[in-house]
Every structure is written in C-alpha cells, then in structure tokens.
Motif scaffolding. Structure first.
Motif, PDB file in Angstrom:
ATOM      1  N   VAL A 111      30.081  26.940  53.200  1.00  0.00           N
ATOM      2  CA  VAL A 111      28.216  28.269  52.636  1.00  0.00           C
ATOM      3  C   VAL A 111      29.150  29.569  51.405  1.00  0.00           C
ATOM      4  CG1 VAL A 111      26.729  29.028  53.591  1.00  0.00           C
ATOM      5  CG2 VAL A 111      27.876  28.308  54.943  1.00  0.00           C
ATOM      6  N   GLY A 112      28.262  29.651  50.013  1.00  0.00           N
ATOM      7  CA  GLY A 112      29.016  30.361  49.693  1.00  0.00           C
ATOM      8  C   GLY A 112      27.223  30.914  49.301  1.00  0.00           C
ATOM      9  N   ASN A 113      27.560  32.310  47.757  1.00  0.00           N
ATOM     10  CA  ASN A 113      26.424  32.432  47.164  1.00  0.00           C
ATOM     11  C   ASN A 113      26.609  32.553  46.123  1.00  0.00           C
ATOM     12  OD1 ASN A 113      28.678  34.426  46.632  1.00  0.00           O
ATOM     13  ND2 ASN A 113      27.976  36.453  47.231  1.00  0.00           N
ATOM     14  N   GLY A 114      27.294  31.349  45.665  1.00  0.00           N
ATOM     15  CA  GLY A 114      27.603  31.917  44.034  1.00  0.00           C
ATOM     16  C   GLY A 114      28.045  32.751  43.030  1.00  0.00           C
ATOM     17  N   LYS A 115      28.011  34.073  43.692  1.00  0.00           N
ATOM     18  CA  LYS A 115      29.083  34.957  42.467  1.00  0.00           C
ATOM     19  C   LYS A 115      30.510  35.215  43.211  1.00  0.00           C
ATOM     20  CE  LYS A 115      24.096  36.232  42.376  1.00  0.00           C
ATOM     21  NZ  LYS A 115      23.046  37.063  42.236  1.00  0.00           N
ATOM     22  N   GLY A 116      31.236  34.375  43.892  1.00  0.00           N
ATOM     23  CA  GLY A 116      32.845  34.259  44.437  1.00  0.00           C
ATOM     24  C   GLY A 116      32.813  35.185  45.968  1.00  0.00           C
ATOM     25  N   LYS A 117      31.098  34.455  46.417  1.00  0.00           N
ATOM     26  CA  LYS A 117      31.537  34.970  47.981  1.00  0.00           C
ATOM     27  C   LYS A 117      31.898  33.510  48.729  1.00  0.00           C
ATOM     28  CE  LYS A 117      30.078  38.076  51.570  1.00  0.00           C
ATOM     29  NZ  LYS A 117      28.996  39.023  52.050  1.00  0.00           N
ATOM     30  N   ALA A 118      32.344  33.037  50.080  1.00  0.00           N
ATOM     31  CA  ALA A 118      32.455  31.864  50.313  1.00  0.00           C
ATOM     32  C   ALA A 118      33.152  31.566  51.469  1.00  0.00           C
ATOM     33  CB  ALA A 118      32.896  30.690  49.600  1.00  0.00           C
ATOM     34  N   GLY A 119      32.950  30.972  52.291  1.00  0.00           N
ATOM     35  CA  GLY A 119      33.471  30.927  54.271  1.00  0.00           C
ATOM     36  C   GLY A 119      32.564  29.187  54.612  1.00  0.00           C
ATOM     37  N   PHE A 120      33.856  28.553  54.988  1.00  0.00           N
ATOM     38  CA  PHE A 120      33.225  27.270  56.034  1.00  0.00           C
ATOM     39  C   PHE A 120      33.426  27.705  57.855  1.00  0.00           C
ATOM     40  CE2 PHE A 120      38.552  27.658  55.886  1.00  0.00           C
ATOM     41  CZ  PHE A 120      38.692  27.145  56.828  1.00  0.00           C
ATOM     42  N   GLY A 121      33.379  26.472  57.332  1.00  0.00           N
ATOM     43  CA  GLY A 121      33.087  26.082  59.261  1.00  0.00           C
ATOM     44  C   GLY A 121      32.843  24.799  60.005  1.00  0.00           C
ATOM     45  N   ASN A 122      33.056  24.579  60.577  1.00  0.00           N
ATOM     46  CA  ASN A 122      32.586  23.461  61.428  1.00  0.00           C
ATOM     47  C   ASN A 122      32.361  22.844  63.173  1.00  0.00           C
ATOM     48  OD1 ASN A 122      35.234  24.574  62.746  1.00  0.00           O
ATOM     49  ND2 ASN A 122      37.061  22.296  62.258  1.00  0.00           N
ATOM     50  N   GLY A 123      31.698  22.589  63.502  1.00  0.00           N
ATOM     51  CA  GLY A 123      30.755  23.072  64.154  1.00  0.00           C
ATOM     52  C   GLY A 123      30.402  20.926  65.380  1.00  0.00           C
ATOM     53  N   LYS A 124      30.241  21.608  66.356  1.00  0.00           N
ATOM     54  CA  LYS A 124      30.087  19.542  66.650  1.00  0.00           C
ATOM     55  C   LYS A 124      29.266  19.751  68.528  1.00  0.00           C
ATOM     56  CE  LYS A 124      35.746  18.812  67.660  1.00  0.00           C
ATOM     57  NZ  LYS A 124      36.359  19.234  68.755  1.00  0.00           N
ATOM     58  N   ALA A 125      28.365  18.918  68.185  1.00  0.00           N
ATOM     59  CA  ALA A 125      27.574  19.025  69.085  1.00  0.00           C
ATOM     60  C   ALA A 125      27.352  17.203  68.967  1.00  0.00           C
ATOM     61  CB  ALA A 125      26.225  19.579  68.177  1.00  0.00           C
ATOM     62  N   LYS A 126      25.994  17.392  69.897  1.00  0.00           N
ATOM     63  CA  LYS A 126      25.719  15.611  70.832  1.00  0.00           C
ATOM     64  C   LYS A 126      24.741  15.596  69.016  1.00  0.00           C
ATOM     65  CE  LYS A 126      27.187  15.192  74.742  1.00  0.00           C
ATOM     66  NZ  LYS A 126      27.879  14.775  75.090  1.00  0.00           N
ATOM     67  N   GLU A 127      24.081  15.994  68.297  1.00  0.00           N
ATOM     68  CA  GLU A 127      23.557  15.175  67.513  1.00  0.00           C
ATOM     69  C   GLU A 127      23.718  16.020  66.184  1.00  0.00           C
ATOM     70  OE1 GLU A 127      21.014  13.123  67.648  1.00  0.00           O
ATOM     71  OE2 GLU A 127      21.200  12.841  69.967  1.00  0.00           O
ATOM     72  N   PHE A 128      23.080  15.425  64.800  1.00  0.00           N
ATOM     73  CA  PHE A 128      24.176  16.054  63.199  1.00  0.00           C
ATOM     74  C   PHE A 128      22.873  17.384  63.330  1.00  0.00           C
ATOM     75  CE2 PHE A 128      25.066  12.012  62.509  1.00  0.00           C
ATOM     76  CZ  PHE A 128      26.444  11.725  62.275  1.00  0.00           C
ATOM     77  N   PRO A 129      21.705  17.459  63.636  1.00  0.00           N
ATOM     78  CA  PRO A 129      21.399  18.774  63.171  1.00  0.00           C
ATOM     79  C   PRO A 129      22.382  19.925  63.706  1.00  0.00           C
ATOM     80  CG  PRO A 129      19.561  17.078  63.566  1.00  0.00           C
ATOM     81  CD  PRO A 129      20.775  16.958  64.065  1.00  0.00           C
ATOM     82  N   GLU A 130      22.248  19.843  65.149  1.00  0.00           N
ATOM     83  CA  GLU A 130      23.118  20.822  65.676  1.00  0.00           C
ATOM     84  C   GLU A 130      24.742  21.183  65.901  1.00  0.00           C
ATOM     85  OE1 GLU A 130      22.590  20.500  70.156  1.00  0.00           O
ATOM     86  OE2 GLU A 130      20.656  19.038  69.801  1.00  0.00           O
ATOM     87  N   SER A 131      25.239  20.511  65.180  1.00  0.00           N
ATOM     88  CA  SER A 131      26.668  20.591  64.687  1.00  0.00           C
ATOM     89  C   SER A 131      26.148  20.574  62.964  1.00  0.00           C
ATOM     90  CB  SER A 131      27.165  19.134  64.440  1.00  0.00           C
ATOM     91  OG  SER A 131      26.214  17.926  63.948  1.00  0.00           O
ATOM     92  N   ILE A 132      25.658  20.681  62.341  1.00  0.00           N
ATOM     93  CA  ILE A 132      25.345  21.177  61.035  1.00  0.00           C
ATOM     94  C   ILE A 132      24.986  22.315  60.846  1.00  0.00           C
ATOM     95  CG2 ILE A 132      24.197  21.110  58.820  1.00  0.00           C
ATOM     96  CD1 ILE A 132      23.733  18.129  58.939  1.00  0.00           C
ATOM     97  N   LYS A 133      23.938  22.984  62.684  1.00  0.00           N
ATOM     98  CA  LYS A 133      23.906  23.986  62.328  1.00  0.00           C
ATOM     99  C   LYS A 133      24.798  25.013  62.403  1.00  0.00           C
ATOM    100  CE  LYS A 133      19.857  27.526  64.490  1.00  0.00           C
ATOM    101  NZ  LYS A 133      21.081  28.710  64.502  1.00  0.00           N
ATOM    102  N   LYS A 134      25.733  24.856  64.276  1.00  0.00           N
ATOM    103  CA  LYS A 134      26.352  25.449  64.414  1.00  0.00           C
ATOM    104  C   LYS A 134      28.115  26.392  63.265  1.00  0.00           C
ATOM    105  CE  LYS A 134      26.757  23.944  69.062  1.00  0.00           C
ATOM    106  NZ  LYS A 134      27.195  23.490  69.970  1.00  0.00           N
ATOM    107  N   ALA A 135      27.998  24.460  62.788  1.00  0.00           N
ATOM    108  CA  ALA A 135      29.317  25.310  62.040  1.00  0.00           C
ATOM    109  C   ALA A 135      28.613  26.260  60.630  1.00  0.00           C
ATOM    110  CB  ALA A 135      29.106  23.642  60.705  1.00  0.00           C
TER     111      ALA A 135
END
Length: 184
Positions: A44-68
């Motif tokens: 995730v980033g704002n396109g102006k020099g700020k960014a971060g990353f994360g990983n998530g685990k869940a039973k379904e893809f939408p949940e794991s993407i939201k957690k990440a």
C-alpha cells in the motif's frame, strides 16, 4: 499475480494505491475432506513517497486481502525521493537469501523492475528506477529486501547536515579547465 483490489475496498478515502502482490491457497487434508486456507501479500502506498506492506491469512481470499491491507496501512513509512521521481543514490537491500539492487535513473527511464519490486515502486510513486533481484524469487523476501533497501535511504538535507555542508555543495559541479582561467 496481481488482483484488482478495488472490488474488495470501496471506501478508500485516503487515495491509497493498493497492490496485491501475491496470493496463495493451501489445503489441509482432514477426515471429512480438505480444508482450504489463503494467504495474501499486499503493498500500500500514497504515490508520494509513503508505502508499507503486510501479509494476511484467512479461509477466504477477500478476508486475507483485507487483513494484509490493514497491516500494510499500519506499517506505512516515508521514504525520501528525488523530485518525487527517483532516488538520490543507489542502494542495496537484503532479506534472507534475497538481495535487491536499486539504482536511480534519469527521467524517462520508467520502472525497470521485476514482479513484486515493481508493485512496491508503483505504490511508492517512483517513476524512474532500475532494480535487480538477486538470489530469490520468493515474493515475500523480495518485498522485504526492497523495503530494507528503501529504509537505508537518507534525505539529501540530512546528508548535508551530517557532513556539515550546504545542500547545493553535494550536487555535482563541473570544474573549470586551466585554459579557461588563462583567458580571463
């Protein structure tokens, strides 16, 4: 493997760029059949020099993407960019067996980087960069090595202050030849 995350998040009030770098589905065989689990890596980033990353685990893809995505928003940091376009100097980052070389580039070069590293630069807002990943193709390690390299970047003002010089002194100045001085 990139998935458009906009269908999972409709209220993105902060104008953040969200990139799903990698998704993985694993299965566990139990008495009644198979149990599936998913994991996602998001930048995730704002396109102006700020960014971060994360990983998530869940039973379904939408949940794991939201957690990440939530983890990535919490881990966002500012990285200094030269004219919001490239880096001030070349840098090398490591994580595990992964090694990433990031080189600043002249205007018009574009993002020359592979896979997960490209997603980091798009979210960060870097426009001109040349990057090379050495040693691993694992997306998690490549992203971590990239953020390790970005963490080593210093702002040009801090470098000048540390050296006890002006910012203008750090930029390349062409020395005049002795012949030109004789003409005066």
């Amino acid at each position: 493997m990139e998935i458009d995350i906009k269908k999972y998040h409709k209220n993105n009030s902060e104008n953040l760029i969200e990139k799903v770098v990698y998704v993985n589905r694993v299965s566990k065989v139990v008495k009644g059949g198979r149990r599936f689990g998913t994991a996602a890596l998001v930048v995730v980033g704002n396109g102006k020099g700020k960014a971060g990353f994360g990983n998530g685990k869940a039973k379904e893809f939408p949940e794991s993407i939201k957690k990440a995505t939530d983890k990535a928003k919490k881990s966002m940091k500012y990285f200094p960019l030269k004219k919001n376009r490239t880096f001030f100097y070349d840098v090398e980052g490591r994580h595990g067996s992964g090694k990433v070389l990031l080189r600043s580039a002249p205007p018009g070069t574009g993002i020359i980087a592979g896979g997960p590293i490209r997603s980091v630069f798009e979210a960060l807002g870097v426009q001109d960069v040349v990057a090379k990943s050495i040693g691993t193709t694992n997306p998690h390690n490549m992203v971590r090595a990239t953020f390790n390299a970005l963490g080593q970047l210093d702002d040009i003002k801090k470098i000048a202050q540390r050296r006890g010089k002006q910012v203008t002194d750090l930029y390349y100045k062409k020395k005049s030849n002795g012949k030109e001085n004789d003409k005066k």
